[in-house]
Design a protein around this motif. Structure first.
Motif, PDB file in Angstrom:
ATOM      1  N   UNK A   1       0.817  -1.235   0.000  1.00  0.00           N
ATOM      2  CA  UNK A   1       0.000   0.000   0.000  1.00  0.00           C
ATOM      3  C   UNK A   1       0.844   1.277   0.000  1.00  0.00           C
ATOM      4  N   UNK A   2       1.929   1.282   0.778  1.00  0.00           N
ATOM      5  CA  UNK A   2       2.814   2.445   0.780  1.00  0.00           C
ATOM      6  C   UNK A   2       3.547   2.587  -0.548  1.00  0.00           C
ATOM      7  N   UNK A   3       3.926   1.467  -1.143  1.00  0.00           N
ATOM      8  CA  UNK A   3       4.576   1.488  -2.454  1.00  0.00           C
ATOM      9  C   UNK A   3       3.650   2.145  -3.473  1.00  0.00           C
ATOM     10  N   UNK A   4       2.368   1.780  -3.427  1.00  0.00           N
ATOM     11  CA  UNK A   4       1.408   2.348  -4.373  1.00  0.00           C
ATOM     12  C   UNK A   4       1.237   3.856  -4.155  1.00  0.00           C
TER      13      UNK A   4
ATOM     14  N   UNK B   1       1.919   9.273  -6.169  1.00  0.00           N
ATOM     15  CA  UNK B   1       2.274  10.670  -5.885  1.00  0.00           C
ATOM     16  C   UNK B   1       3.496  11.108  -6.678  1.00  0.00           C
ATOM     17  N   UNK B   2       4.440  10.194  -6.882  1.00  0.00           N
ATOM     18  CA  UNK B   2       5.623  10.522  -7.686  1.00  0.00           C
ATOM     19  C   UNK B   2       5.215  10.801  -9.126  1.00  0.00           C
ATOM     20  N   UNK B   3       4.281  10.014  -9.641  1.00  0.00           N
ATOM     21  CA  UNK B   3       3.808  10.233 -11.003  1.00  0.00           C
ATOM     22  C   UNK B   3       3.099  11.560 -11.156  1.00  0.00           C
TER      23      UNK B   3
ATOM     24  N   UNK C   1       9.992   4.567   7.057  1.00  0.00           N
ATOM     25  CA  UNK C   1      10.787   5.236   6.030  1.00  0.00           C
ATOM     26  C   UNK C   1       9.972   5.430   4.756  1.00  0.00           C
ATOM     27  N   UNK C   2       9.215   4.403   4.353  1.00  0.00           N
ATOM     28  CA  UNK C   2       8.389   4.532   3.158  1.00  0.00           C
ATOM     29  C   UNK C   2       7.236   5.503   3.391  1.00  0.00           C
TER      30      UNK C   2
END
Length: 451
Positions: free
Chosen positions: A361-364, A369-371, A416-417
């Motif tokens: 979920x944090x990866x997503x 948000x980066x995109x 951290x993520x």
């Protein structure tokens, strides 16, 4: 919705035009990444020292190439502004080549200095001795890539992504075949090891650059025109560099801070380091879709900006944002649904896979948000205002770098993520603020083309 996209009138919706232009760029980027995985895999079977030397060199090579690519993105709005006027476009392309030569030379010197950097960083002697001619071969590859990028960036600015894909795919195919043959050997040929990988990467760069320049000269409005760099026009090159160099600096900041995050995780435990590494790979795979969409959006947005059409510019960037968001979310869904077989490609350790699933979920959130922030950043490229992006990244990622080690120590990988996700949200706020503010200013001034 019909609009002028810098290539001509089209009855197709703007979103479809952006998506169709982005797809070949995305496939090219993914194929290039896959070739790097093949190199690492082949070298890993050849010998541990060779793989370690490869990793040390790539730690300098990858950000060097990324920085050059970032600098060359500053060429796109200048190309888009002259996409139908060959006489006006020729000097733009020539000046872009000079920028590629200058930035590529600096990047090549950095790669050439890998043995010295390794010594200063305390890399074991065995690994340093294993470097051999590899840094020199990759330094040459950086310079060739920089010259090639001047052509591919021009093709992207002209909306000719398929030509970029053909050149990139040909180079990638050559890299894979040559790596398999030159590194590990075939038949009675025992292979060259790490130097073989260097030869393969240099050959790949030469093939991609040659085909890109050939396509530019034969299959675009520039057909029949000489594109030799000619005399150096410092003022014209600086005009492009003023847009591109802040992008290169932004890329380097991102690479540096992600390196700090990796070190912060390494201080926690081995499992967390492995999970973090795999998660970053997954993010890069999905984020590439947003990066490709952003590049496809710039030529259309730059045309709007040049005409002083602030509303059209914002519409184009928001349309590109919608395309990128949809693509990234789709990839997230695919990963979530097929996480079992996909994660097995990275590890057979069931416990590691469980930890990766827990952090997905944090990866997503991080990749979405980066995109989003990236698309607003590409909008700033279109209006030739890239210093705000550099400033936002320097502040936000600077704070993230300072907080990384204590956050990881206190809360582990998930904390951290979470911090990375929060940093990306701040980037979204900063990038969107500066994009909307500058897009209105550009429209009020009658377009940046006249600035």
């Amino acid at each position: 919705m019909a609009a002028t996209d810098g290539i001509g009138q089209s009855d197709k919706p703007k979103a479809r035009r952006i998506a169709s232009a982005a797809l070949p760029l995305y496939l090219t980027m993914i194929a290039s990444s896959a070739a790097g995985i093949v190199d690492a895999s082949v070298l890993g079977r050849y010998g541990t020292v060779s793989l370690a030397a490869f990793a040390v060199t790539m730690a300098v090579f990858s950000p060097a190439v990324a920085a050059v690519a970032g600098a060359m993105r500053g060429l796109m709005p200048f190309v888009a502004a002259n996409d139908e006027d060959a006489d006006a476009l020729v000097p733009v392309v020539r000046n872009g080549m000079w920028l590629g030569i200058c930035t590529g030379s600096v990047a090549a010197l950095c790669v050439l200095a890998v043995p010295l950097i390794a010594l200063l960083m305390g890399v074991p002697a065995a690994t340093r001795e294993g470097l051999g001619a590899f840094p020199a071969l990759l330094a040459a590859a950086v310079l060739v890539t920089a010259v090639g990028t001047s052509a591919t960036t021009t093709l992207v600015g002209l909306g000719r992504g398929k030509l970029v894909m053909r050149a990139g795919m040909a180079g990638t195919a050559a890299a894979v075949v040559l790596s398999l043959v030159l590194v590990g050997g075939v038949g009675g040929f025992t292979g060259l090891g790490l130097p073989g990988a260097g030869v393969a990467m240099l050959a790949s760069s030469l093939i991609s650059a040659t085909l890109a320049h050939r396509a530019l000269r034969r299959s675009t409005v520039l057909a029949g025109h000489s594109l030799r760099p000619g005399p150096l026009d410092l003022r014209a090159v600086f005009k492009i560099a003023r847009v591109g160099i802040p992008l290169a600096a932004t890329v380097l900041i991102k690479f540096a801070v992600l390196g700090v995050l990796a070190m912060a995780v390494a201080r926690v435990d081995t499992d967390s380091t492995a999970v973090h590494s795999i998660s970053i790979t997954l993010v890069n795979f999905m984020f590439t879709a947003a990066a490709a969409t952003g590049q496809a959006t710039v030529p259309i947005a730059a045309k709007d900006a040049g005409a002083g059409d602030g509303a059209g510019l914002r519409s184009t960037v928001l349309t590109g944002l919608g395309v990128a968001f949809g693509a990234v979310v789709l990839l997230c869904v695919v990963l979530a649904v097929a996480r079992g077989p996909l994660l097995s490609l990275f590890t057979h350790d069931g416990d590691l896979r469980t930890q990766i699933v827990a952090i997905l979920p944090l990866v997503f959130v991080v990749v979405v948000t980066d995109g989003i922030q990236a698309l607003f950043g590409f909008g700033l490229i279109a209006i030739k205002r890239t210093v705000p992006s550099l400033a936002v990244f320097a502040v936000v990622y600077g704070l993230l770098a300072v907080a990384a080690i204590p956050v990881a120590a206190a809360g582990g990988l998930a904390a951290l993520w979470g911090a990375l996700a929060g940093a990306n949200m701040l980037l979204v706020a900063g990038q969107s603020f500066f994009f909307f503010r500058n897009s209105r200013q550009s429209a009020a001034l009658g377009g940046v083309a006249a600035a």
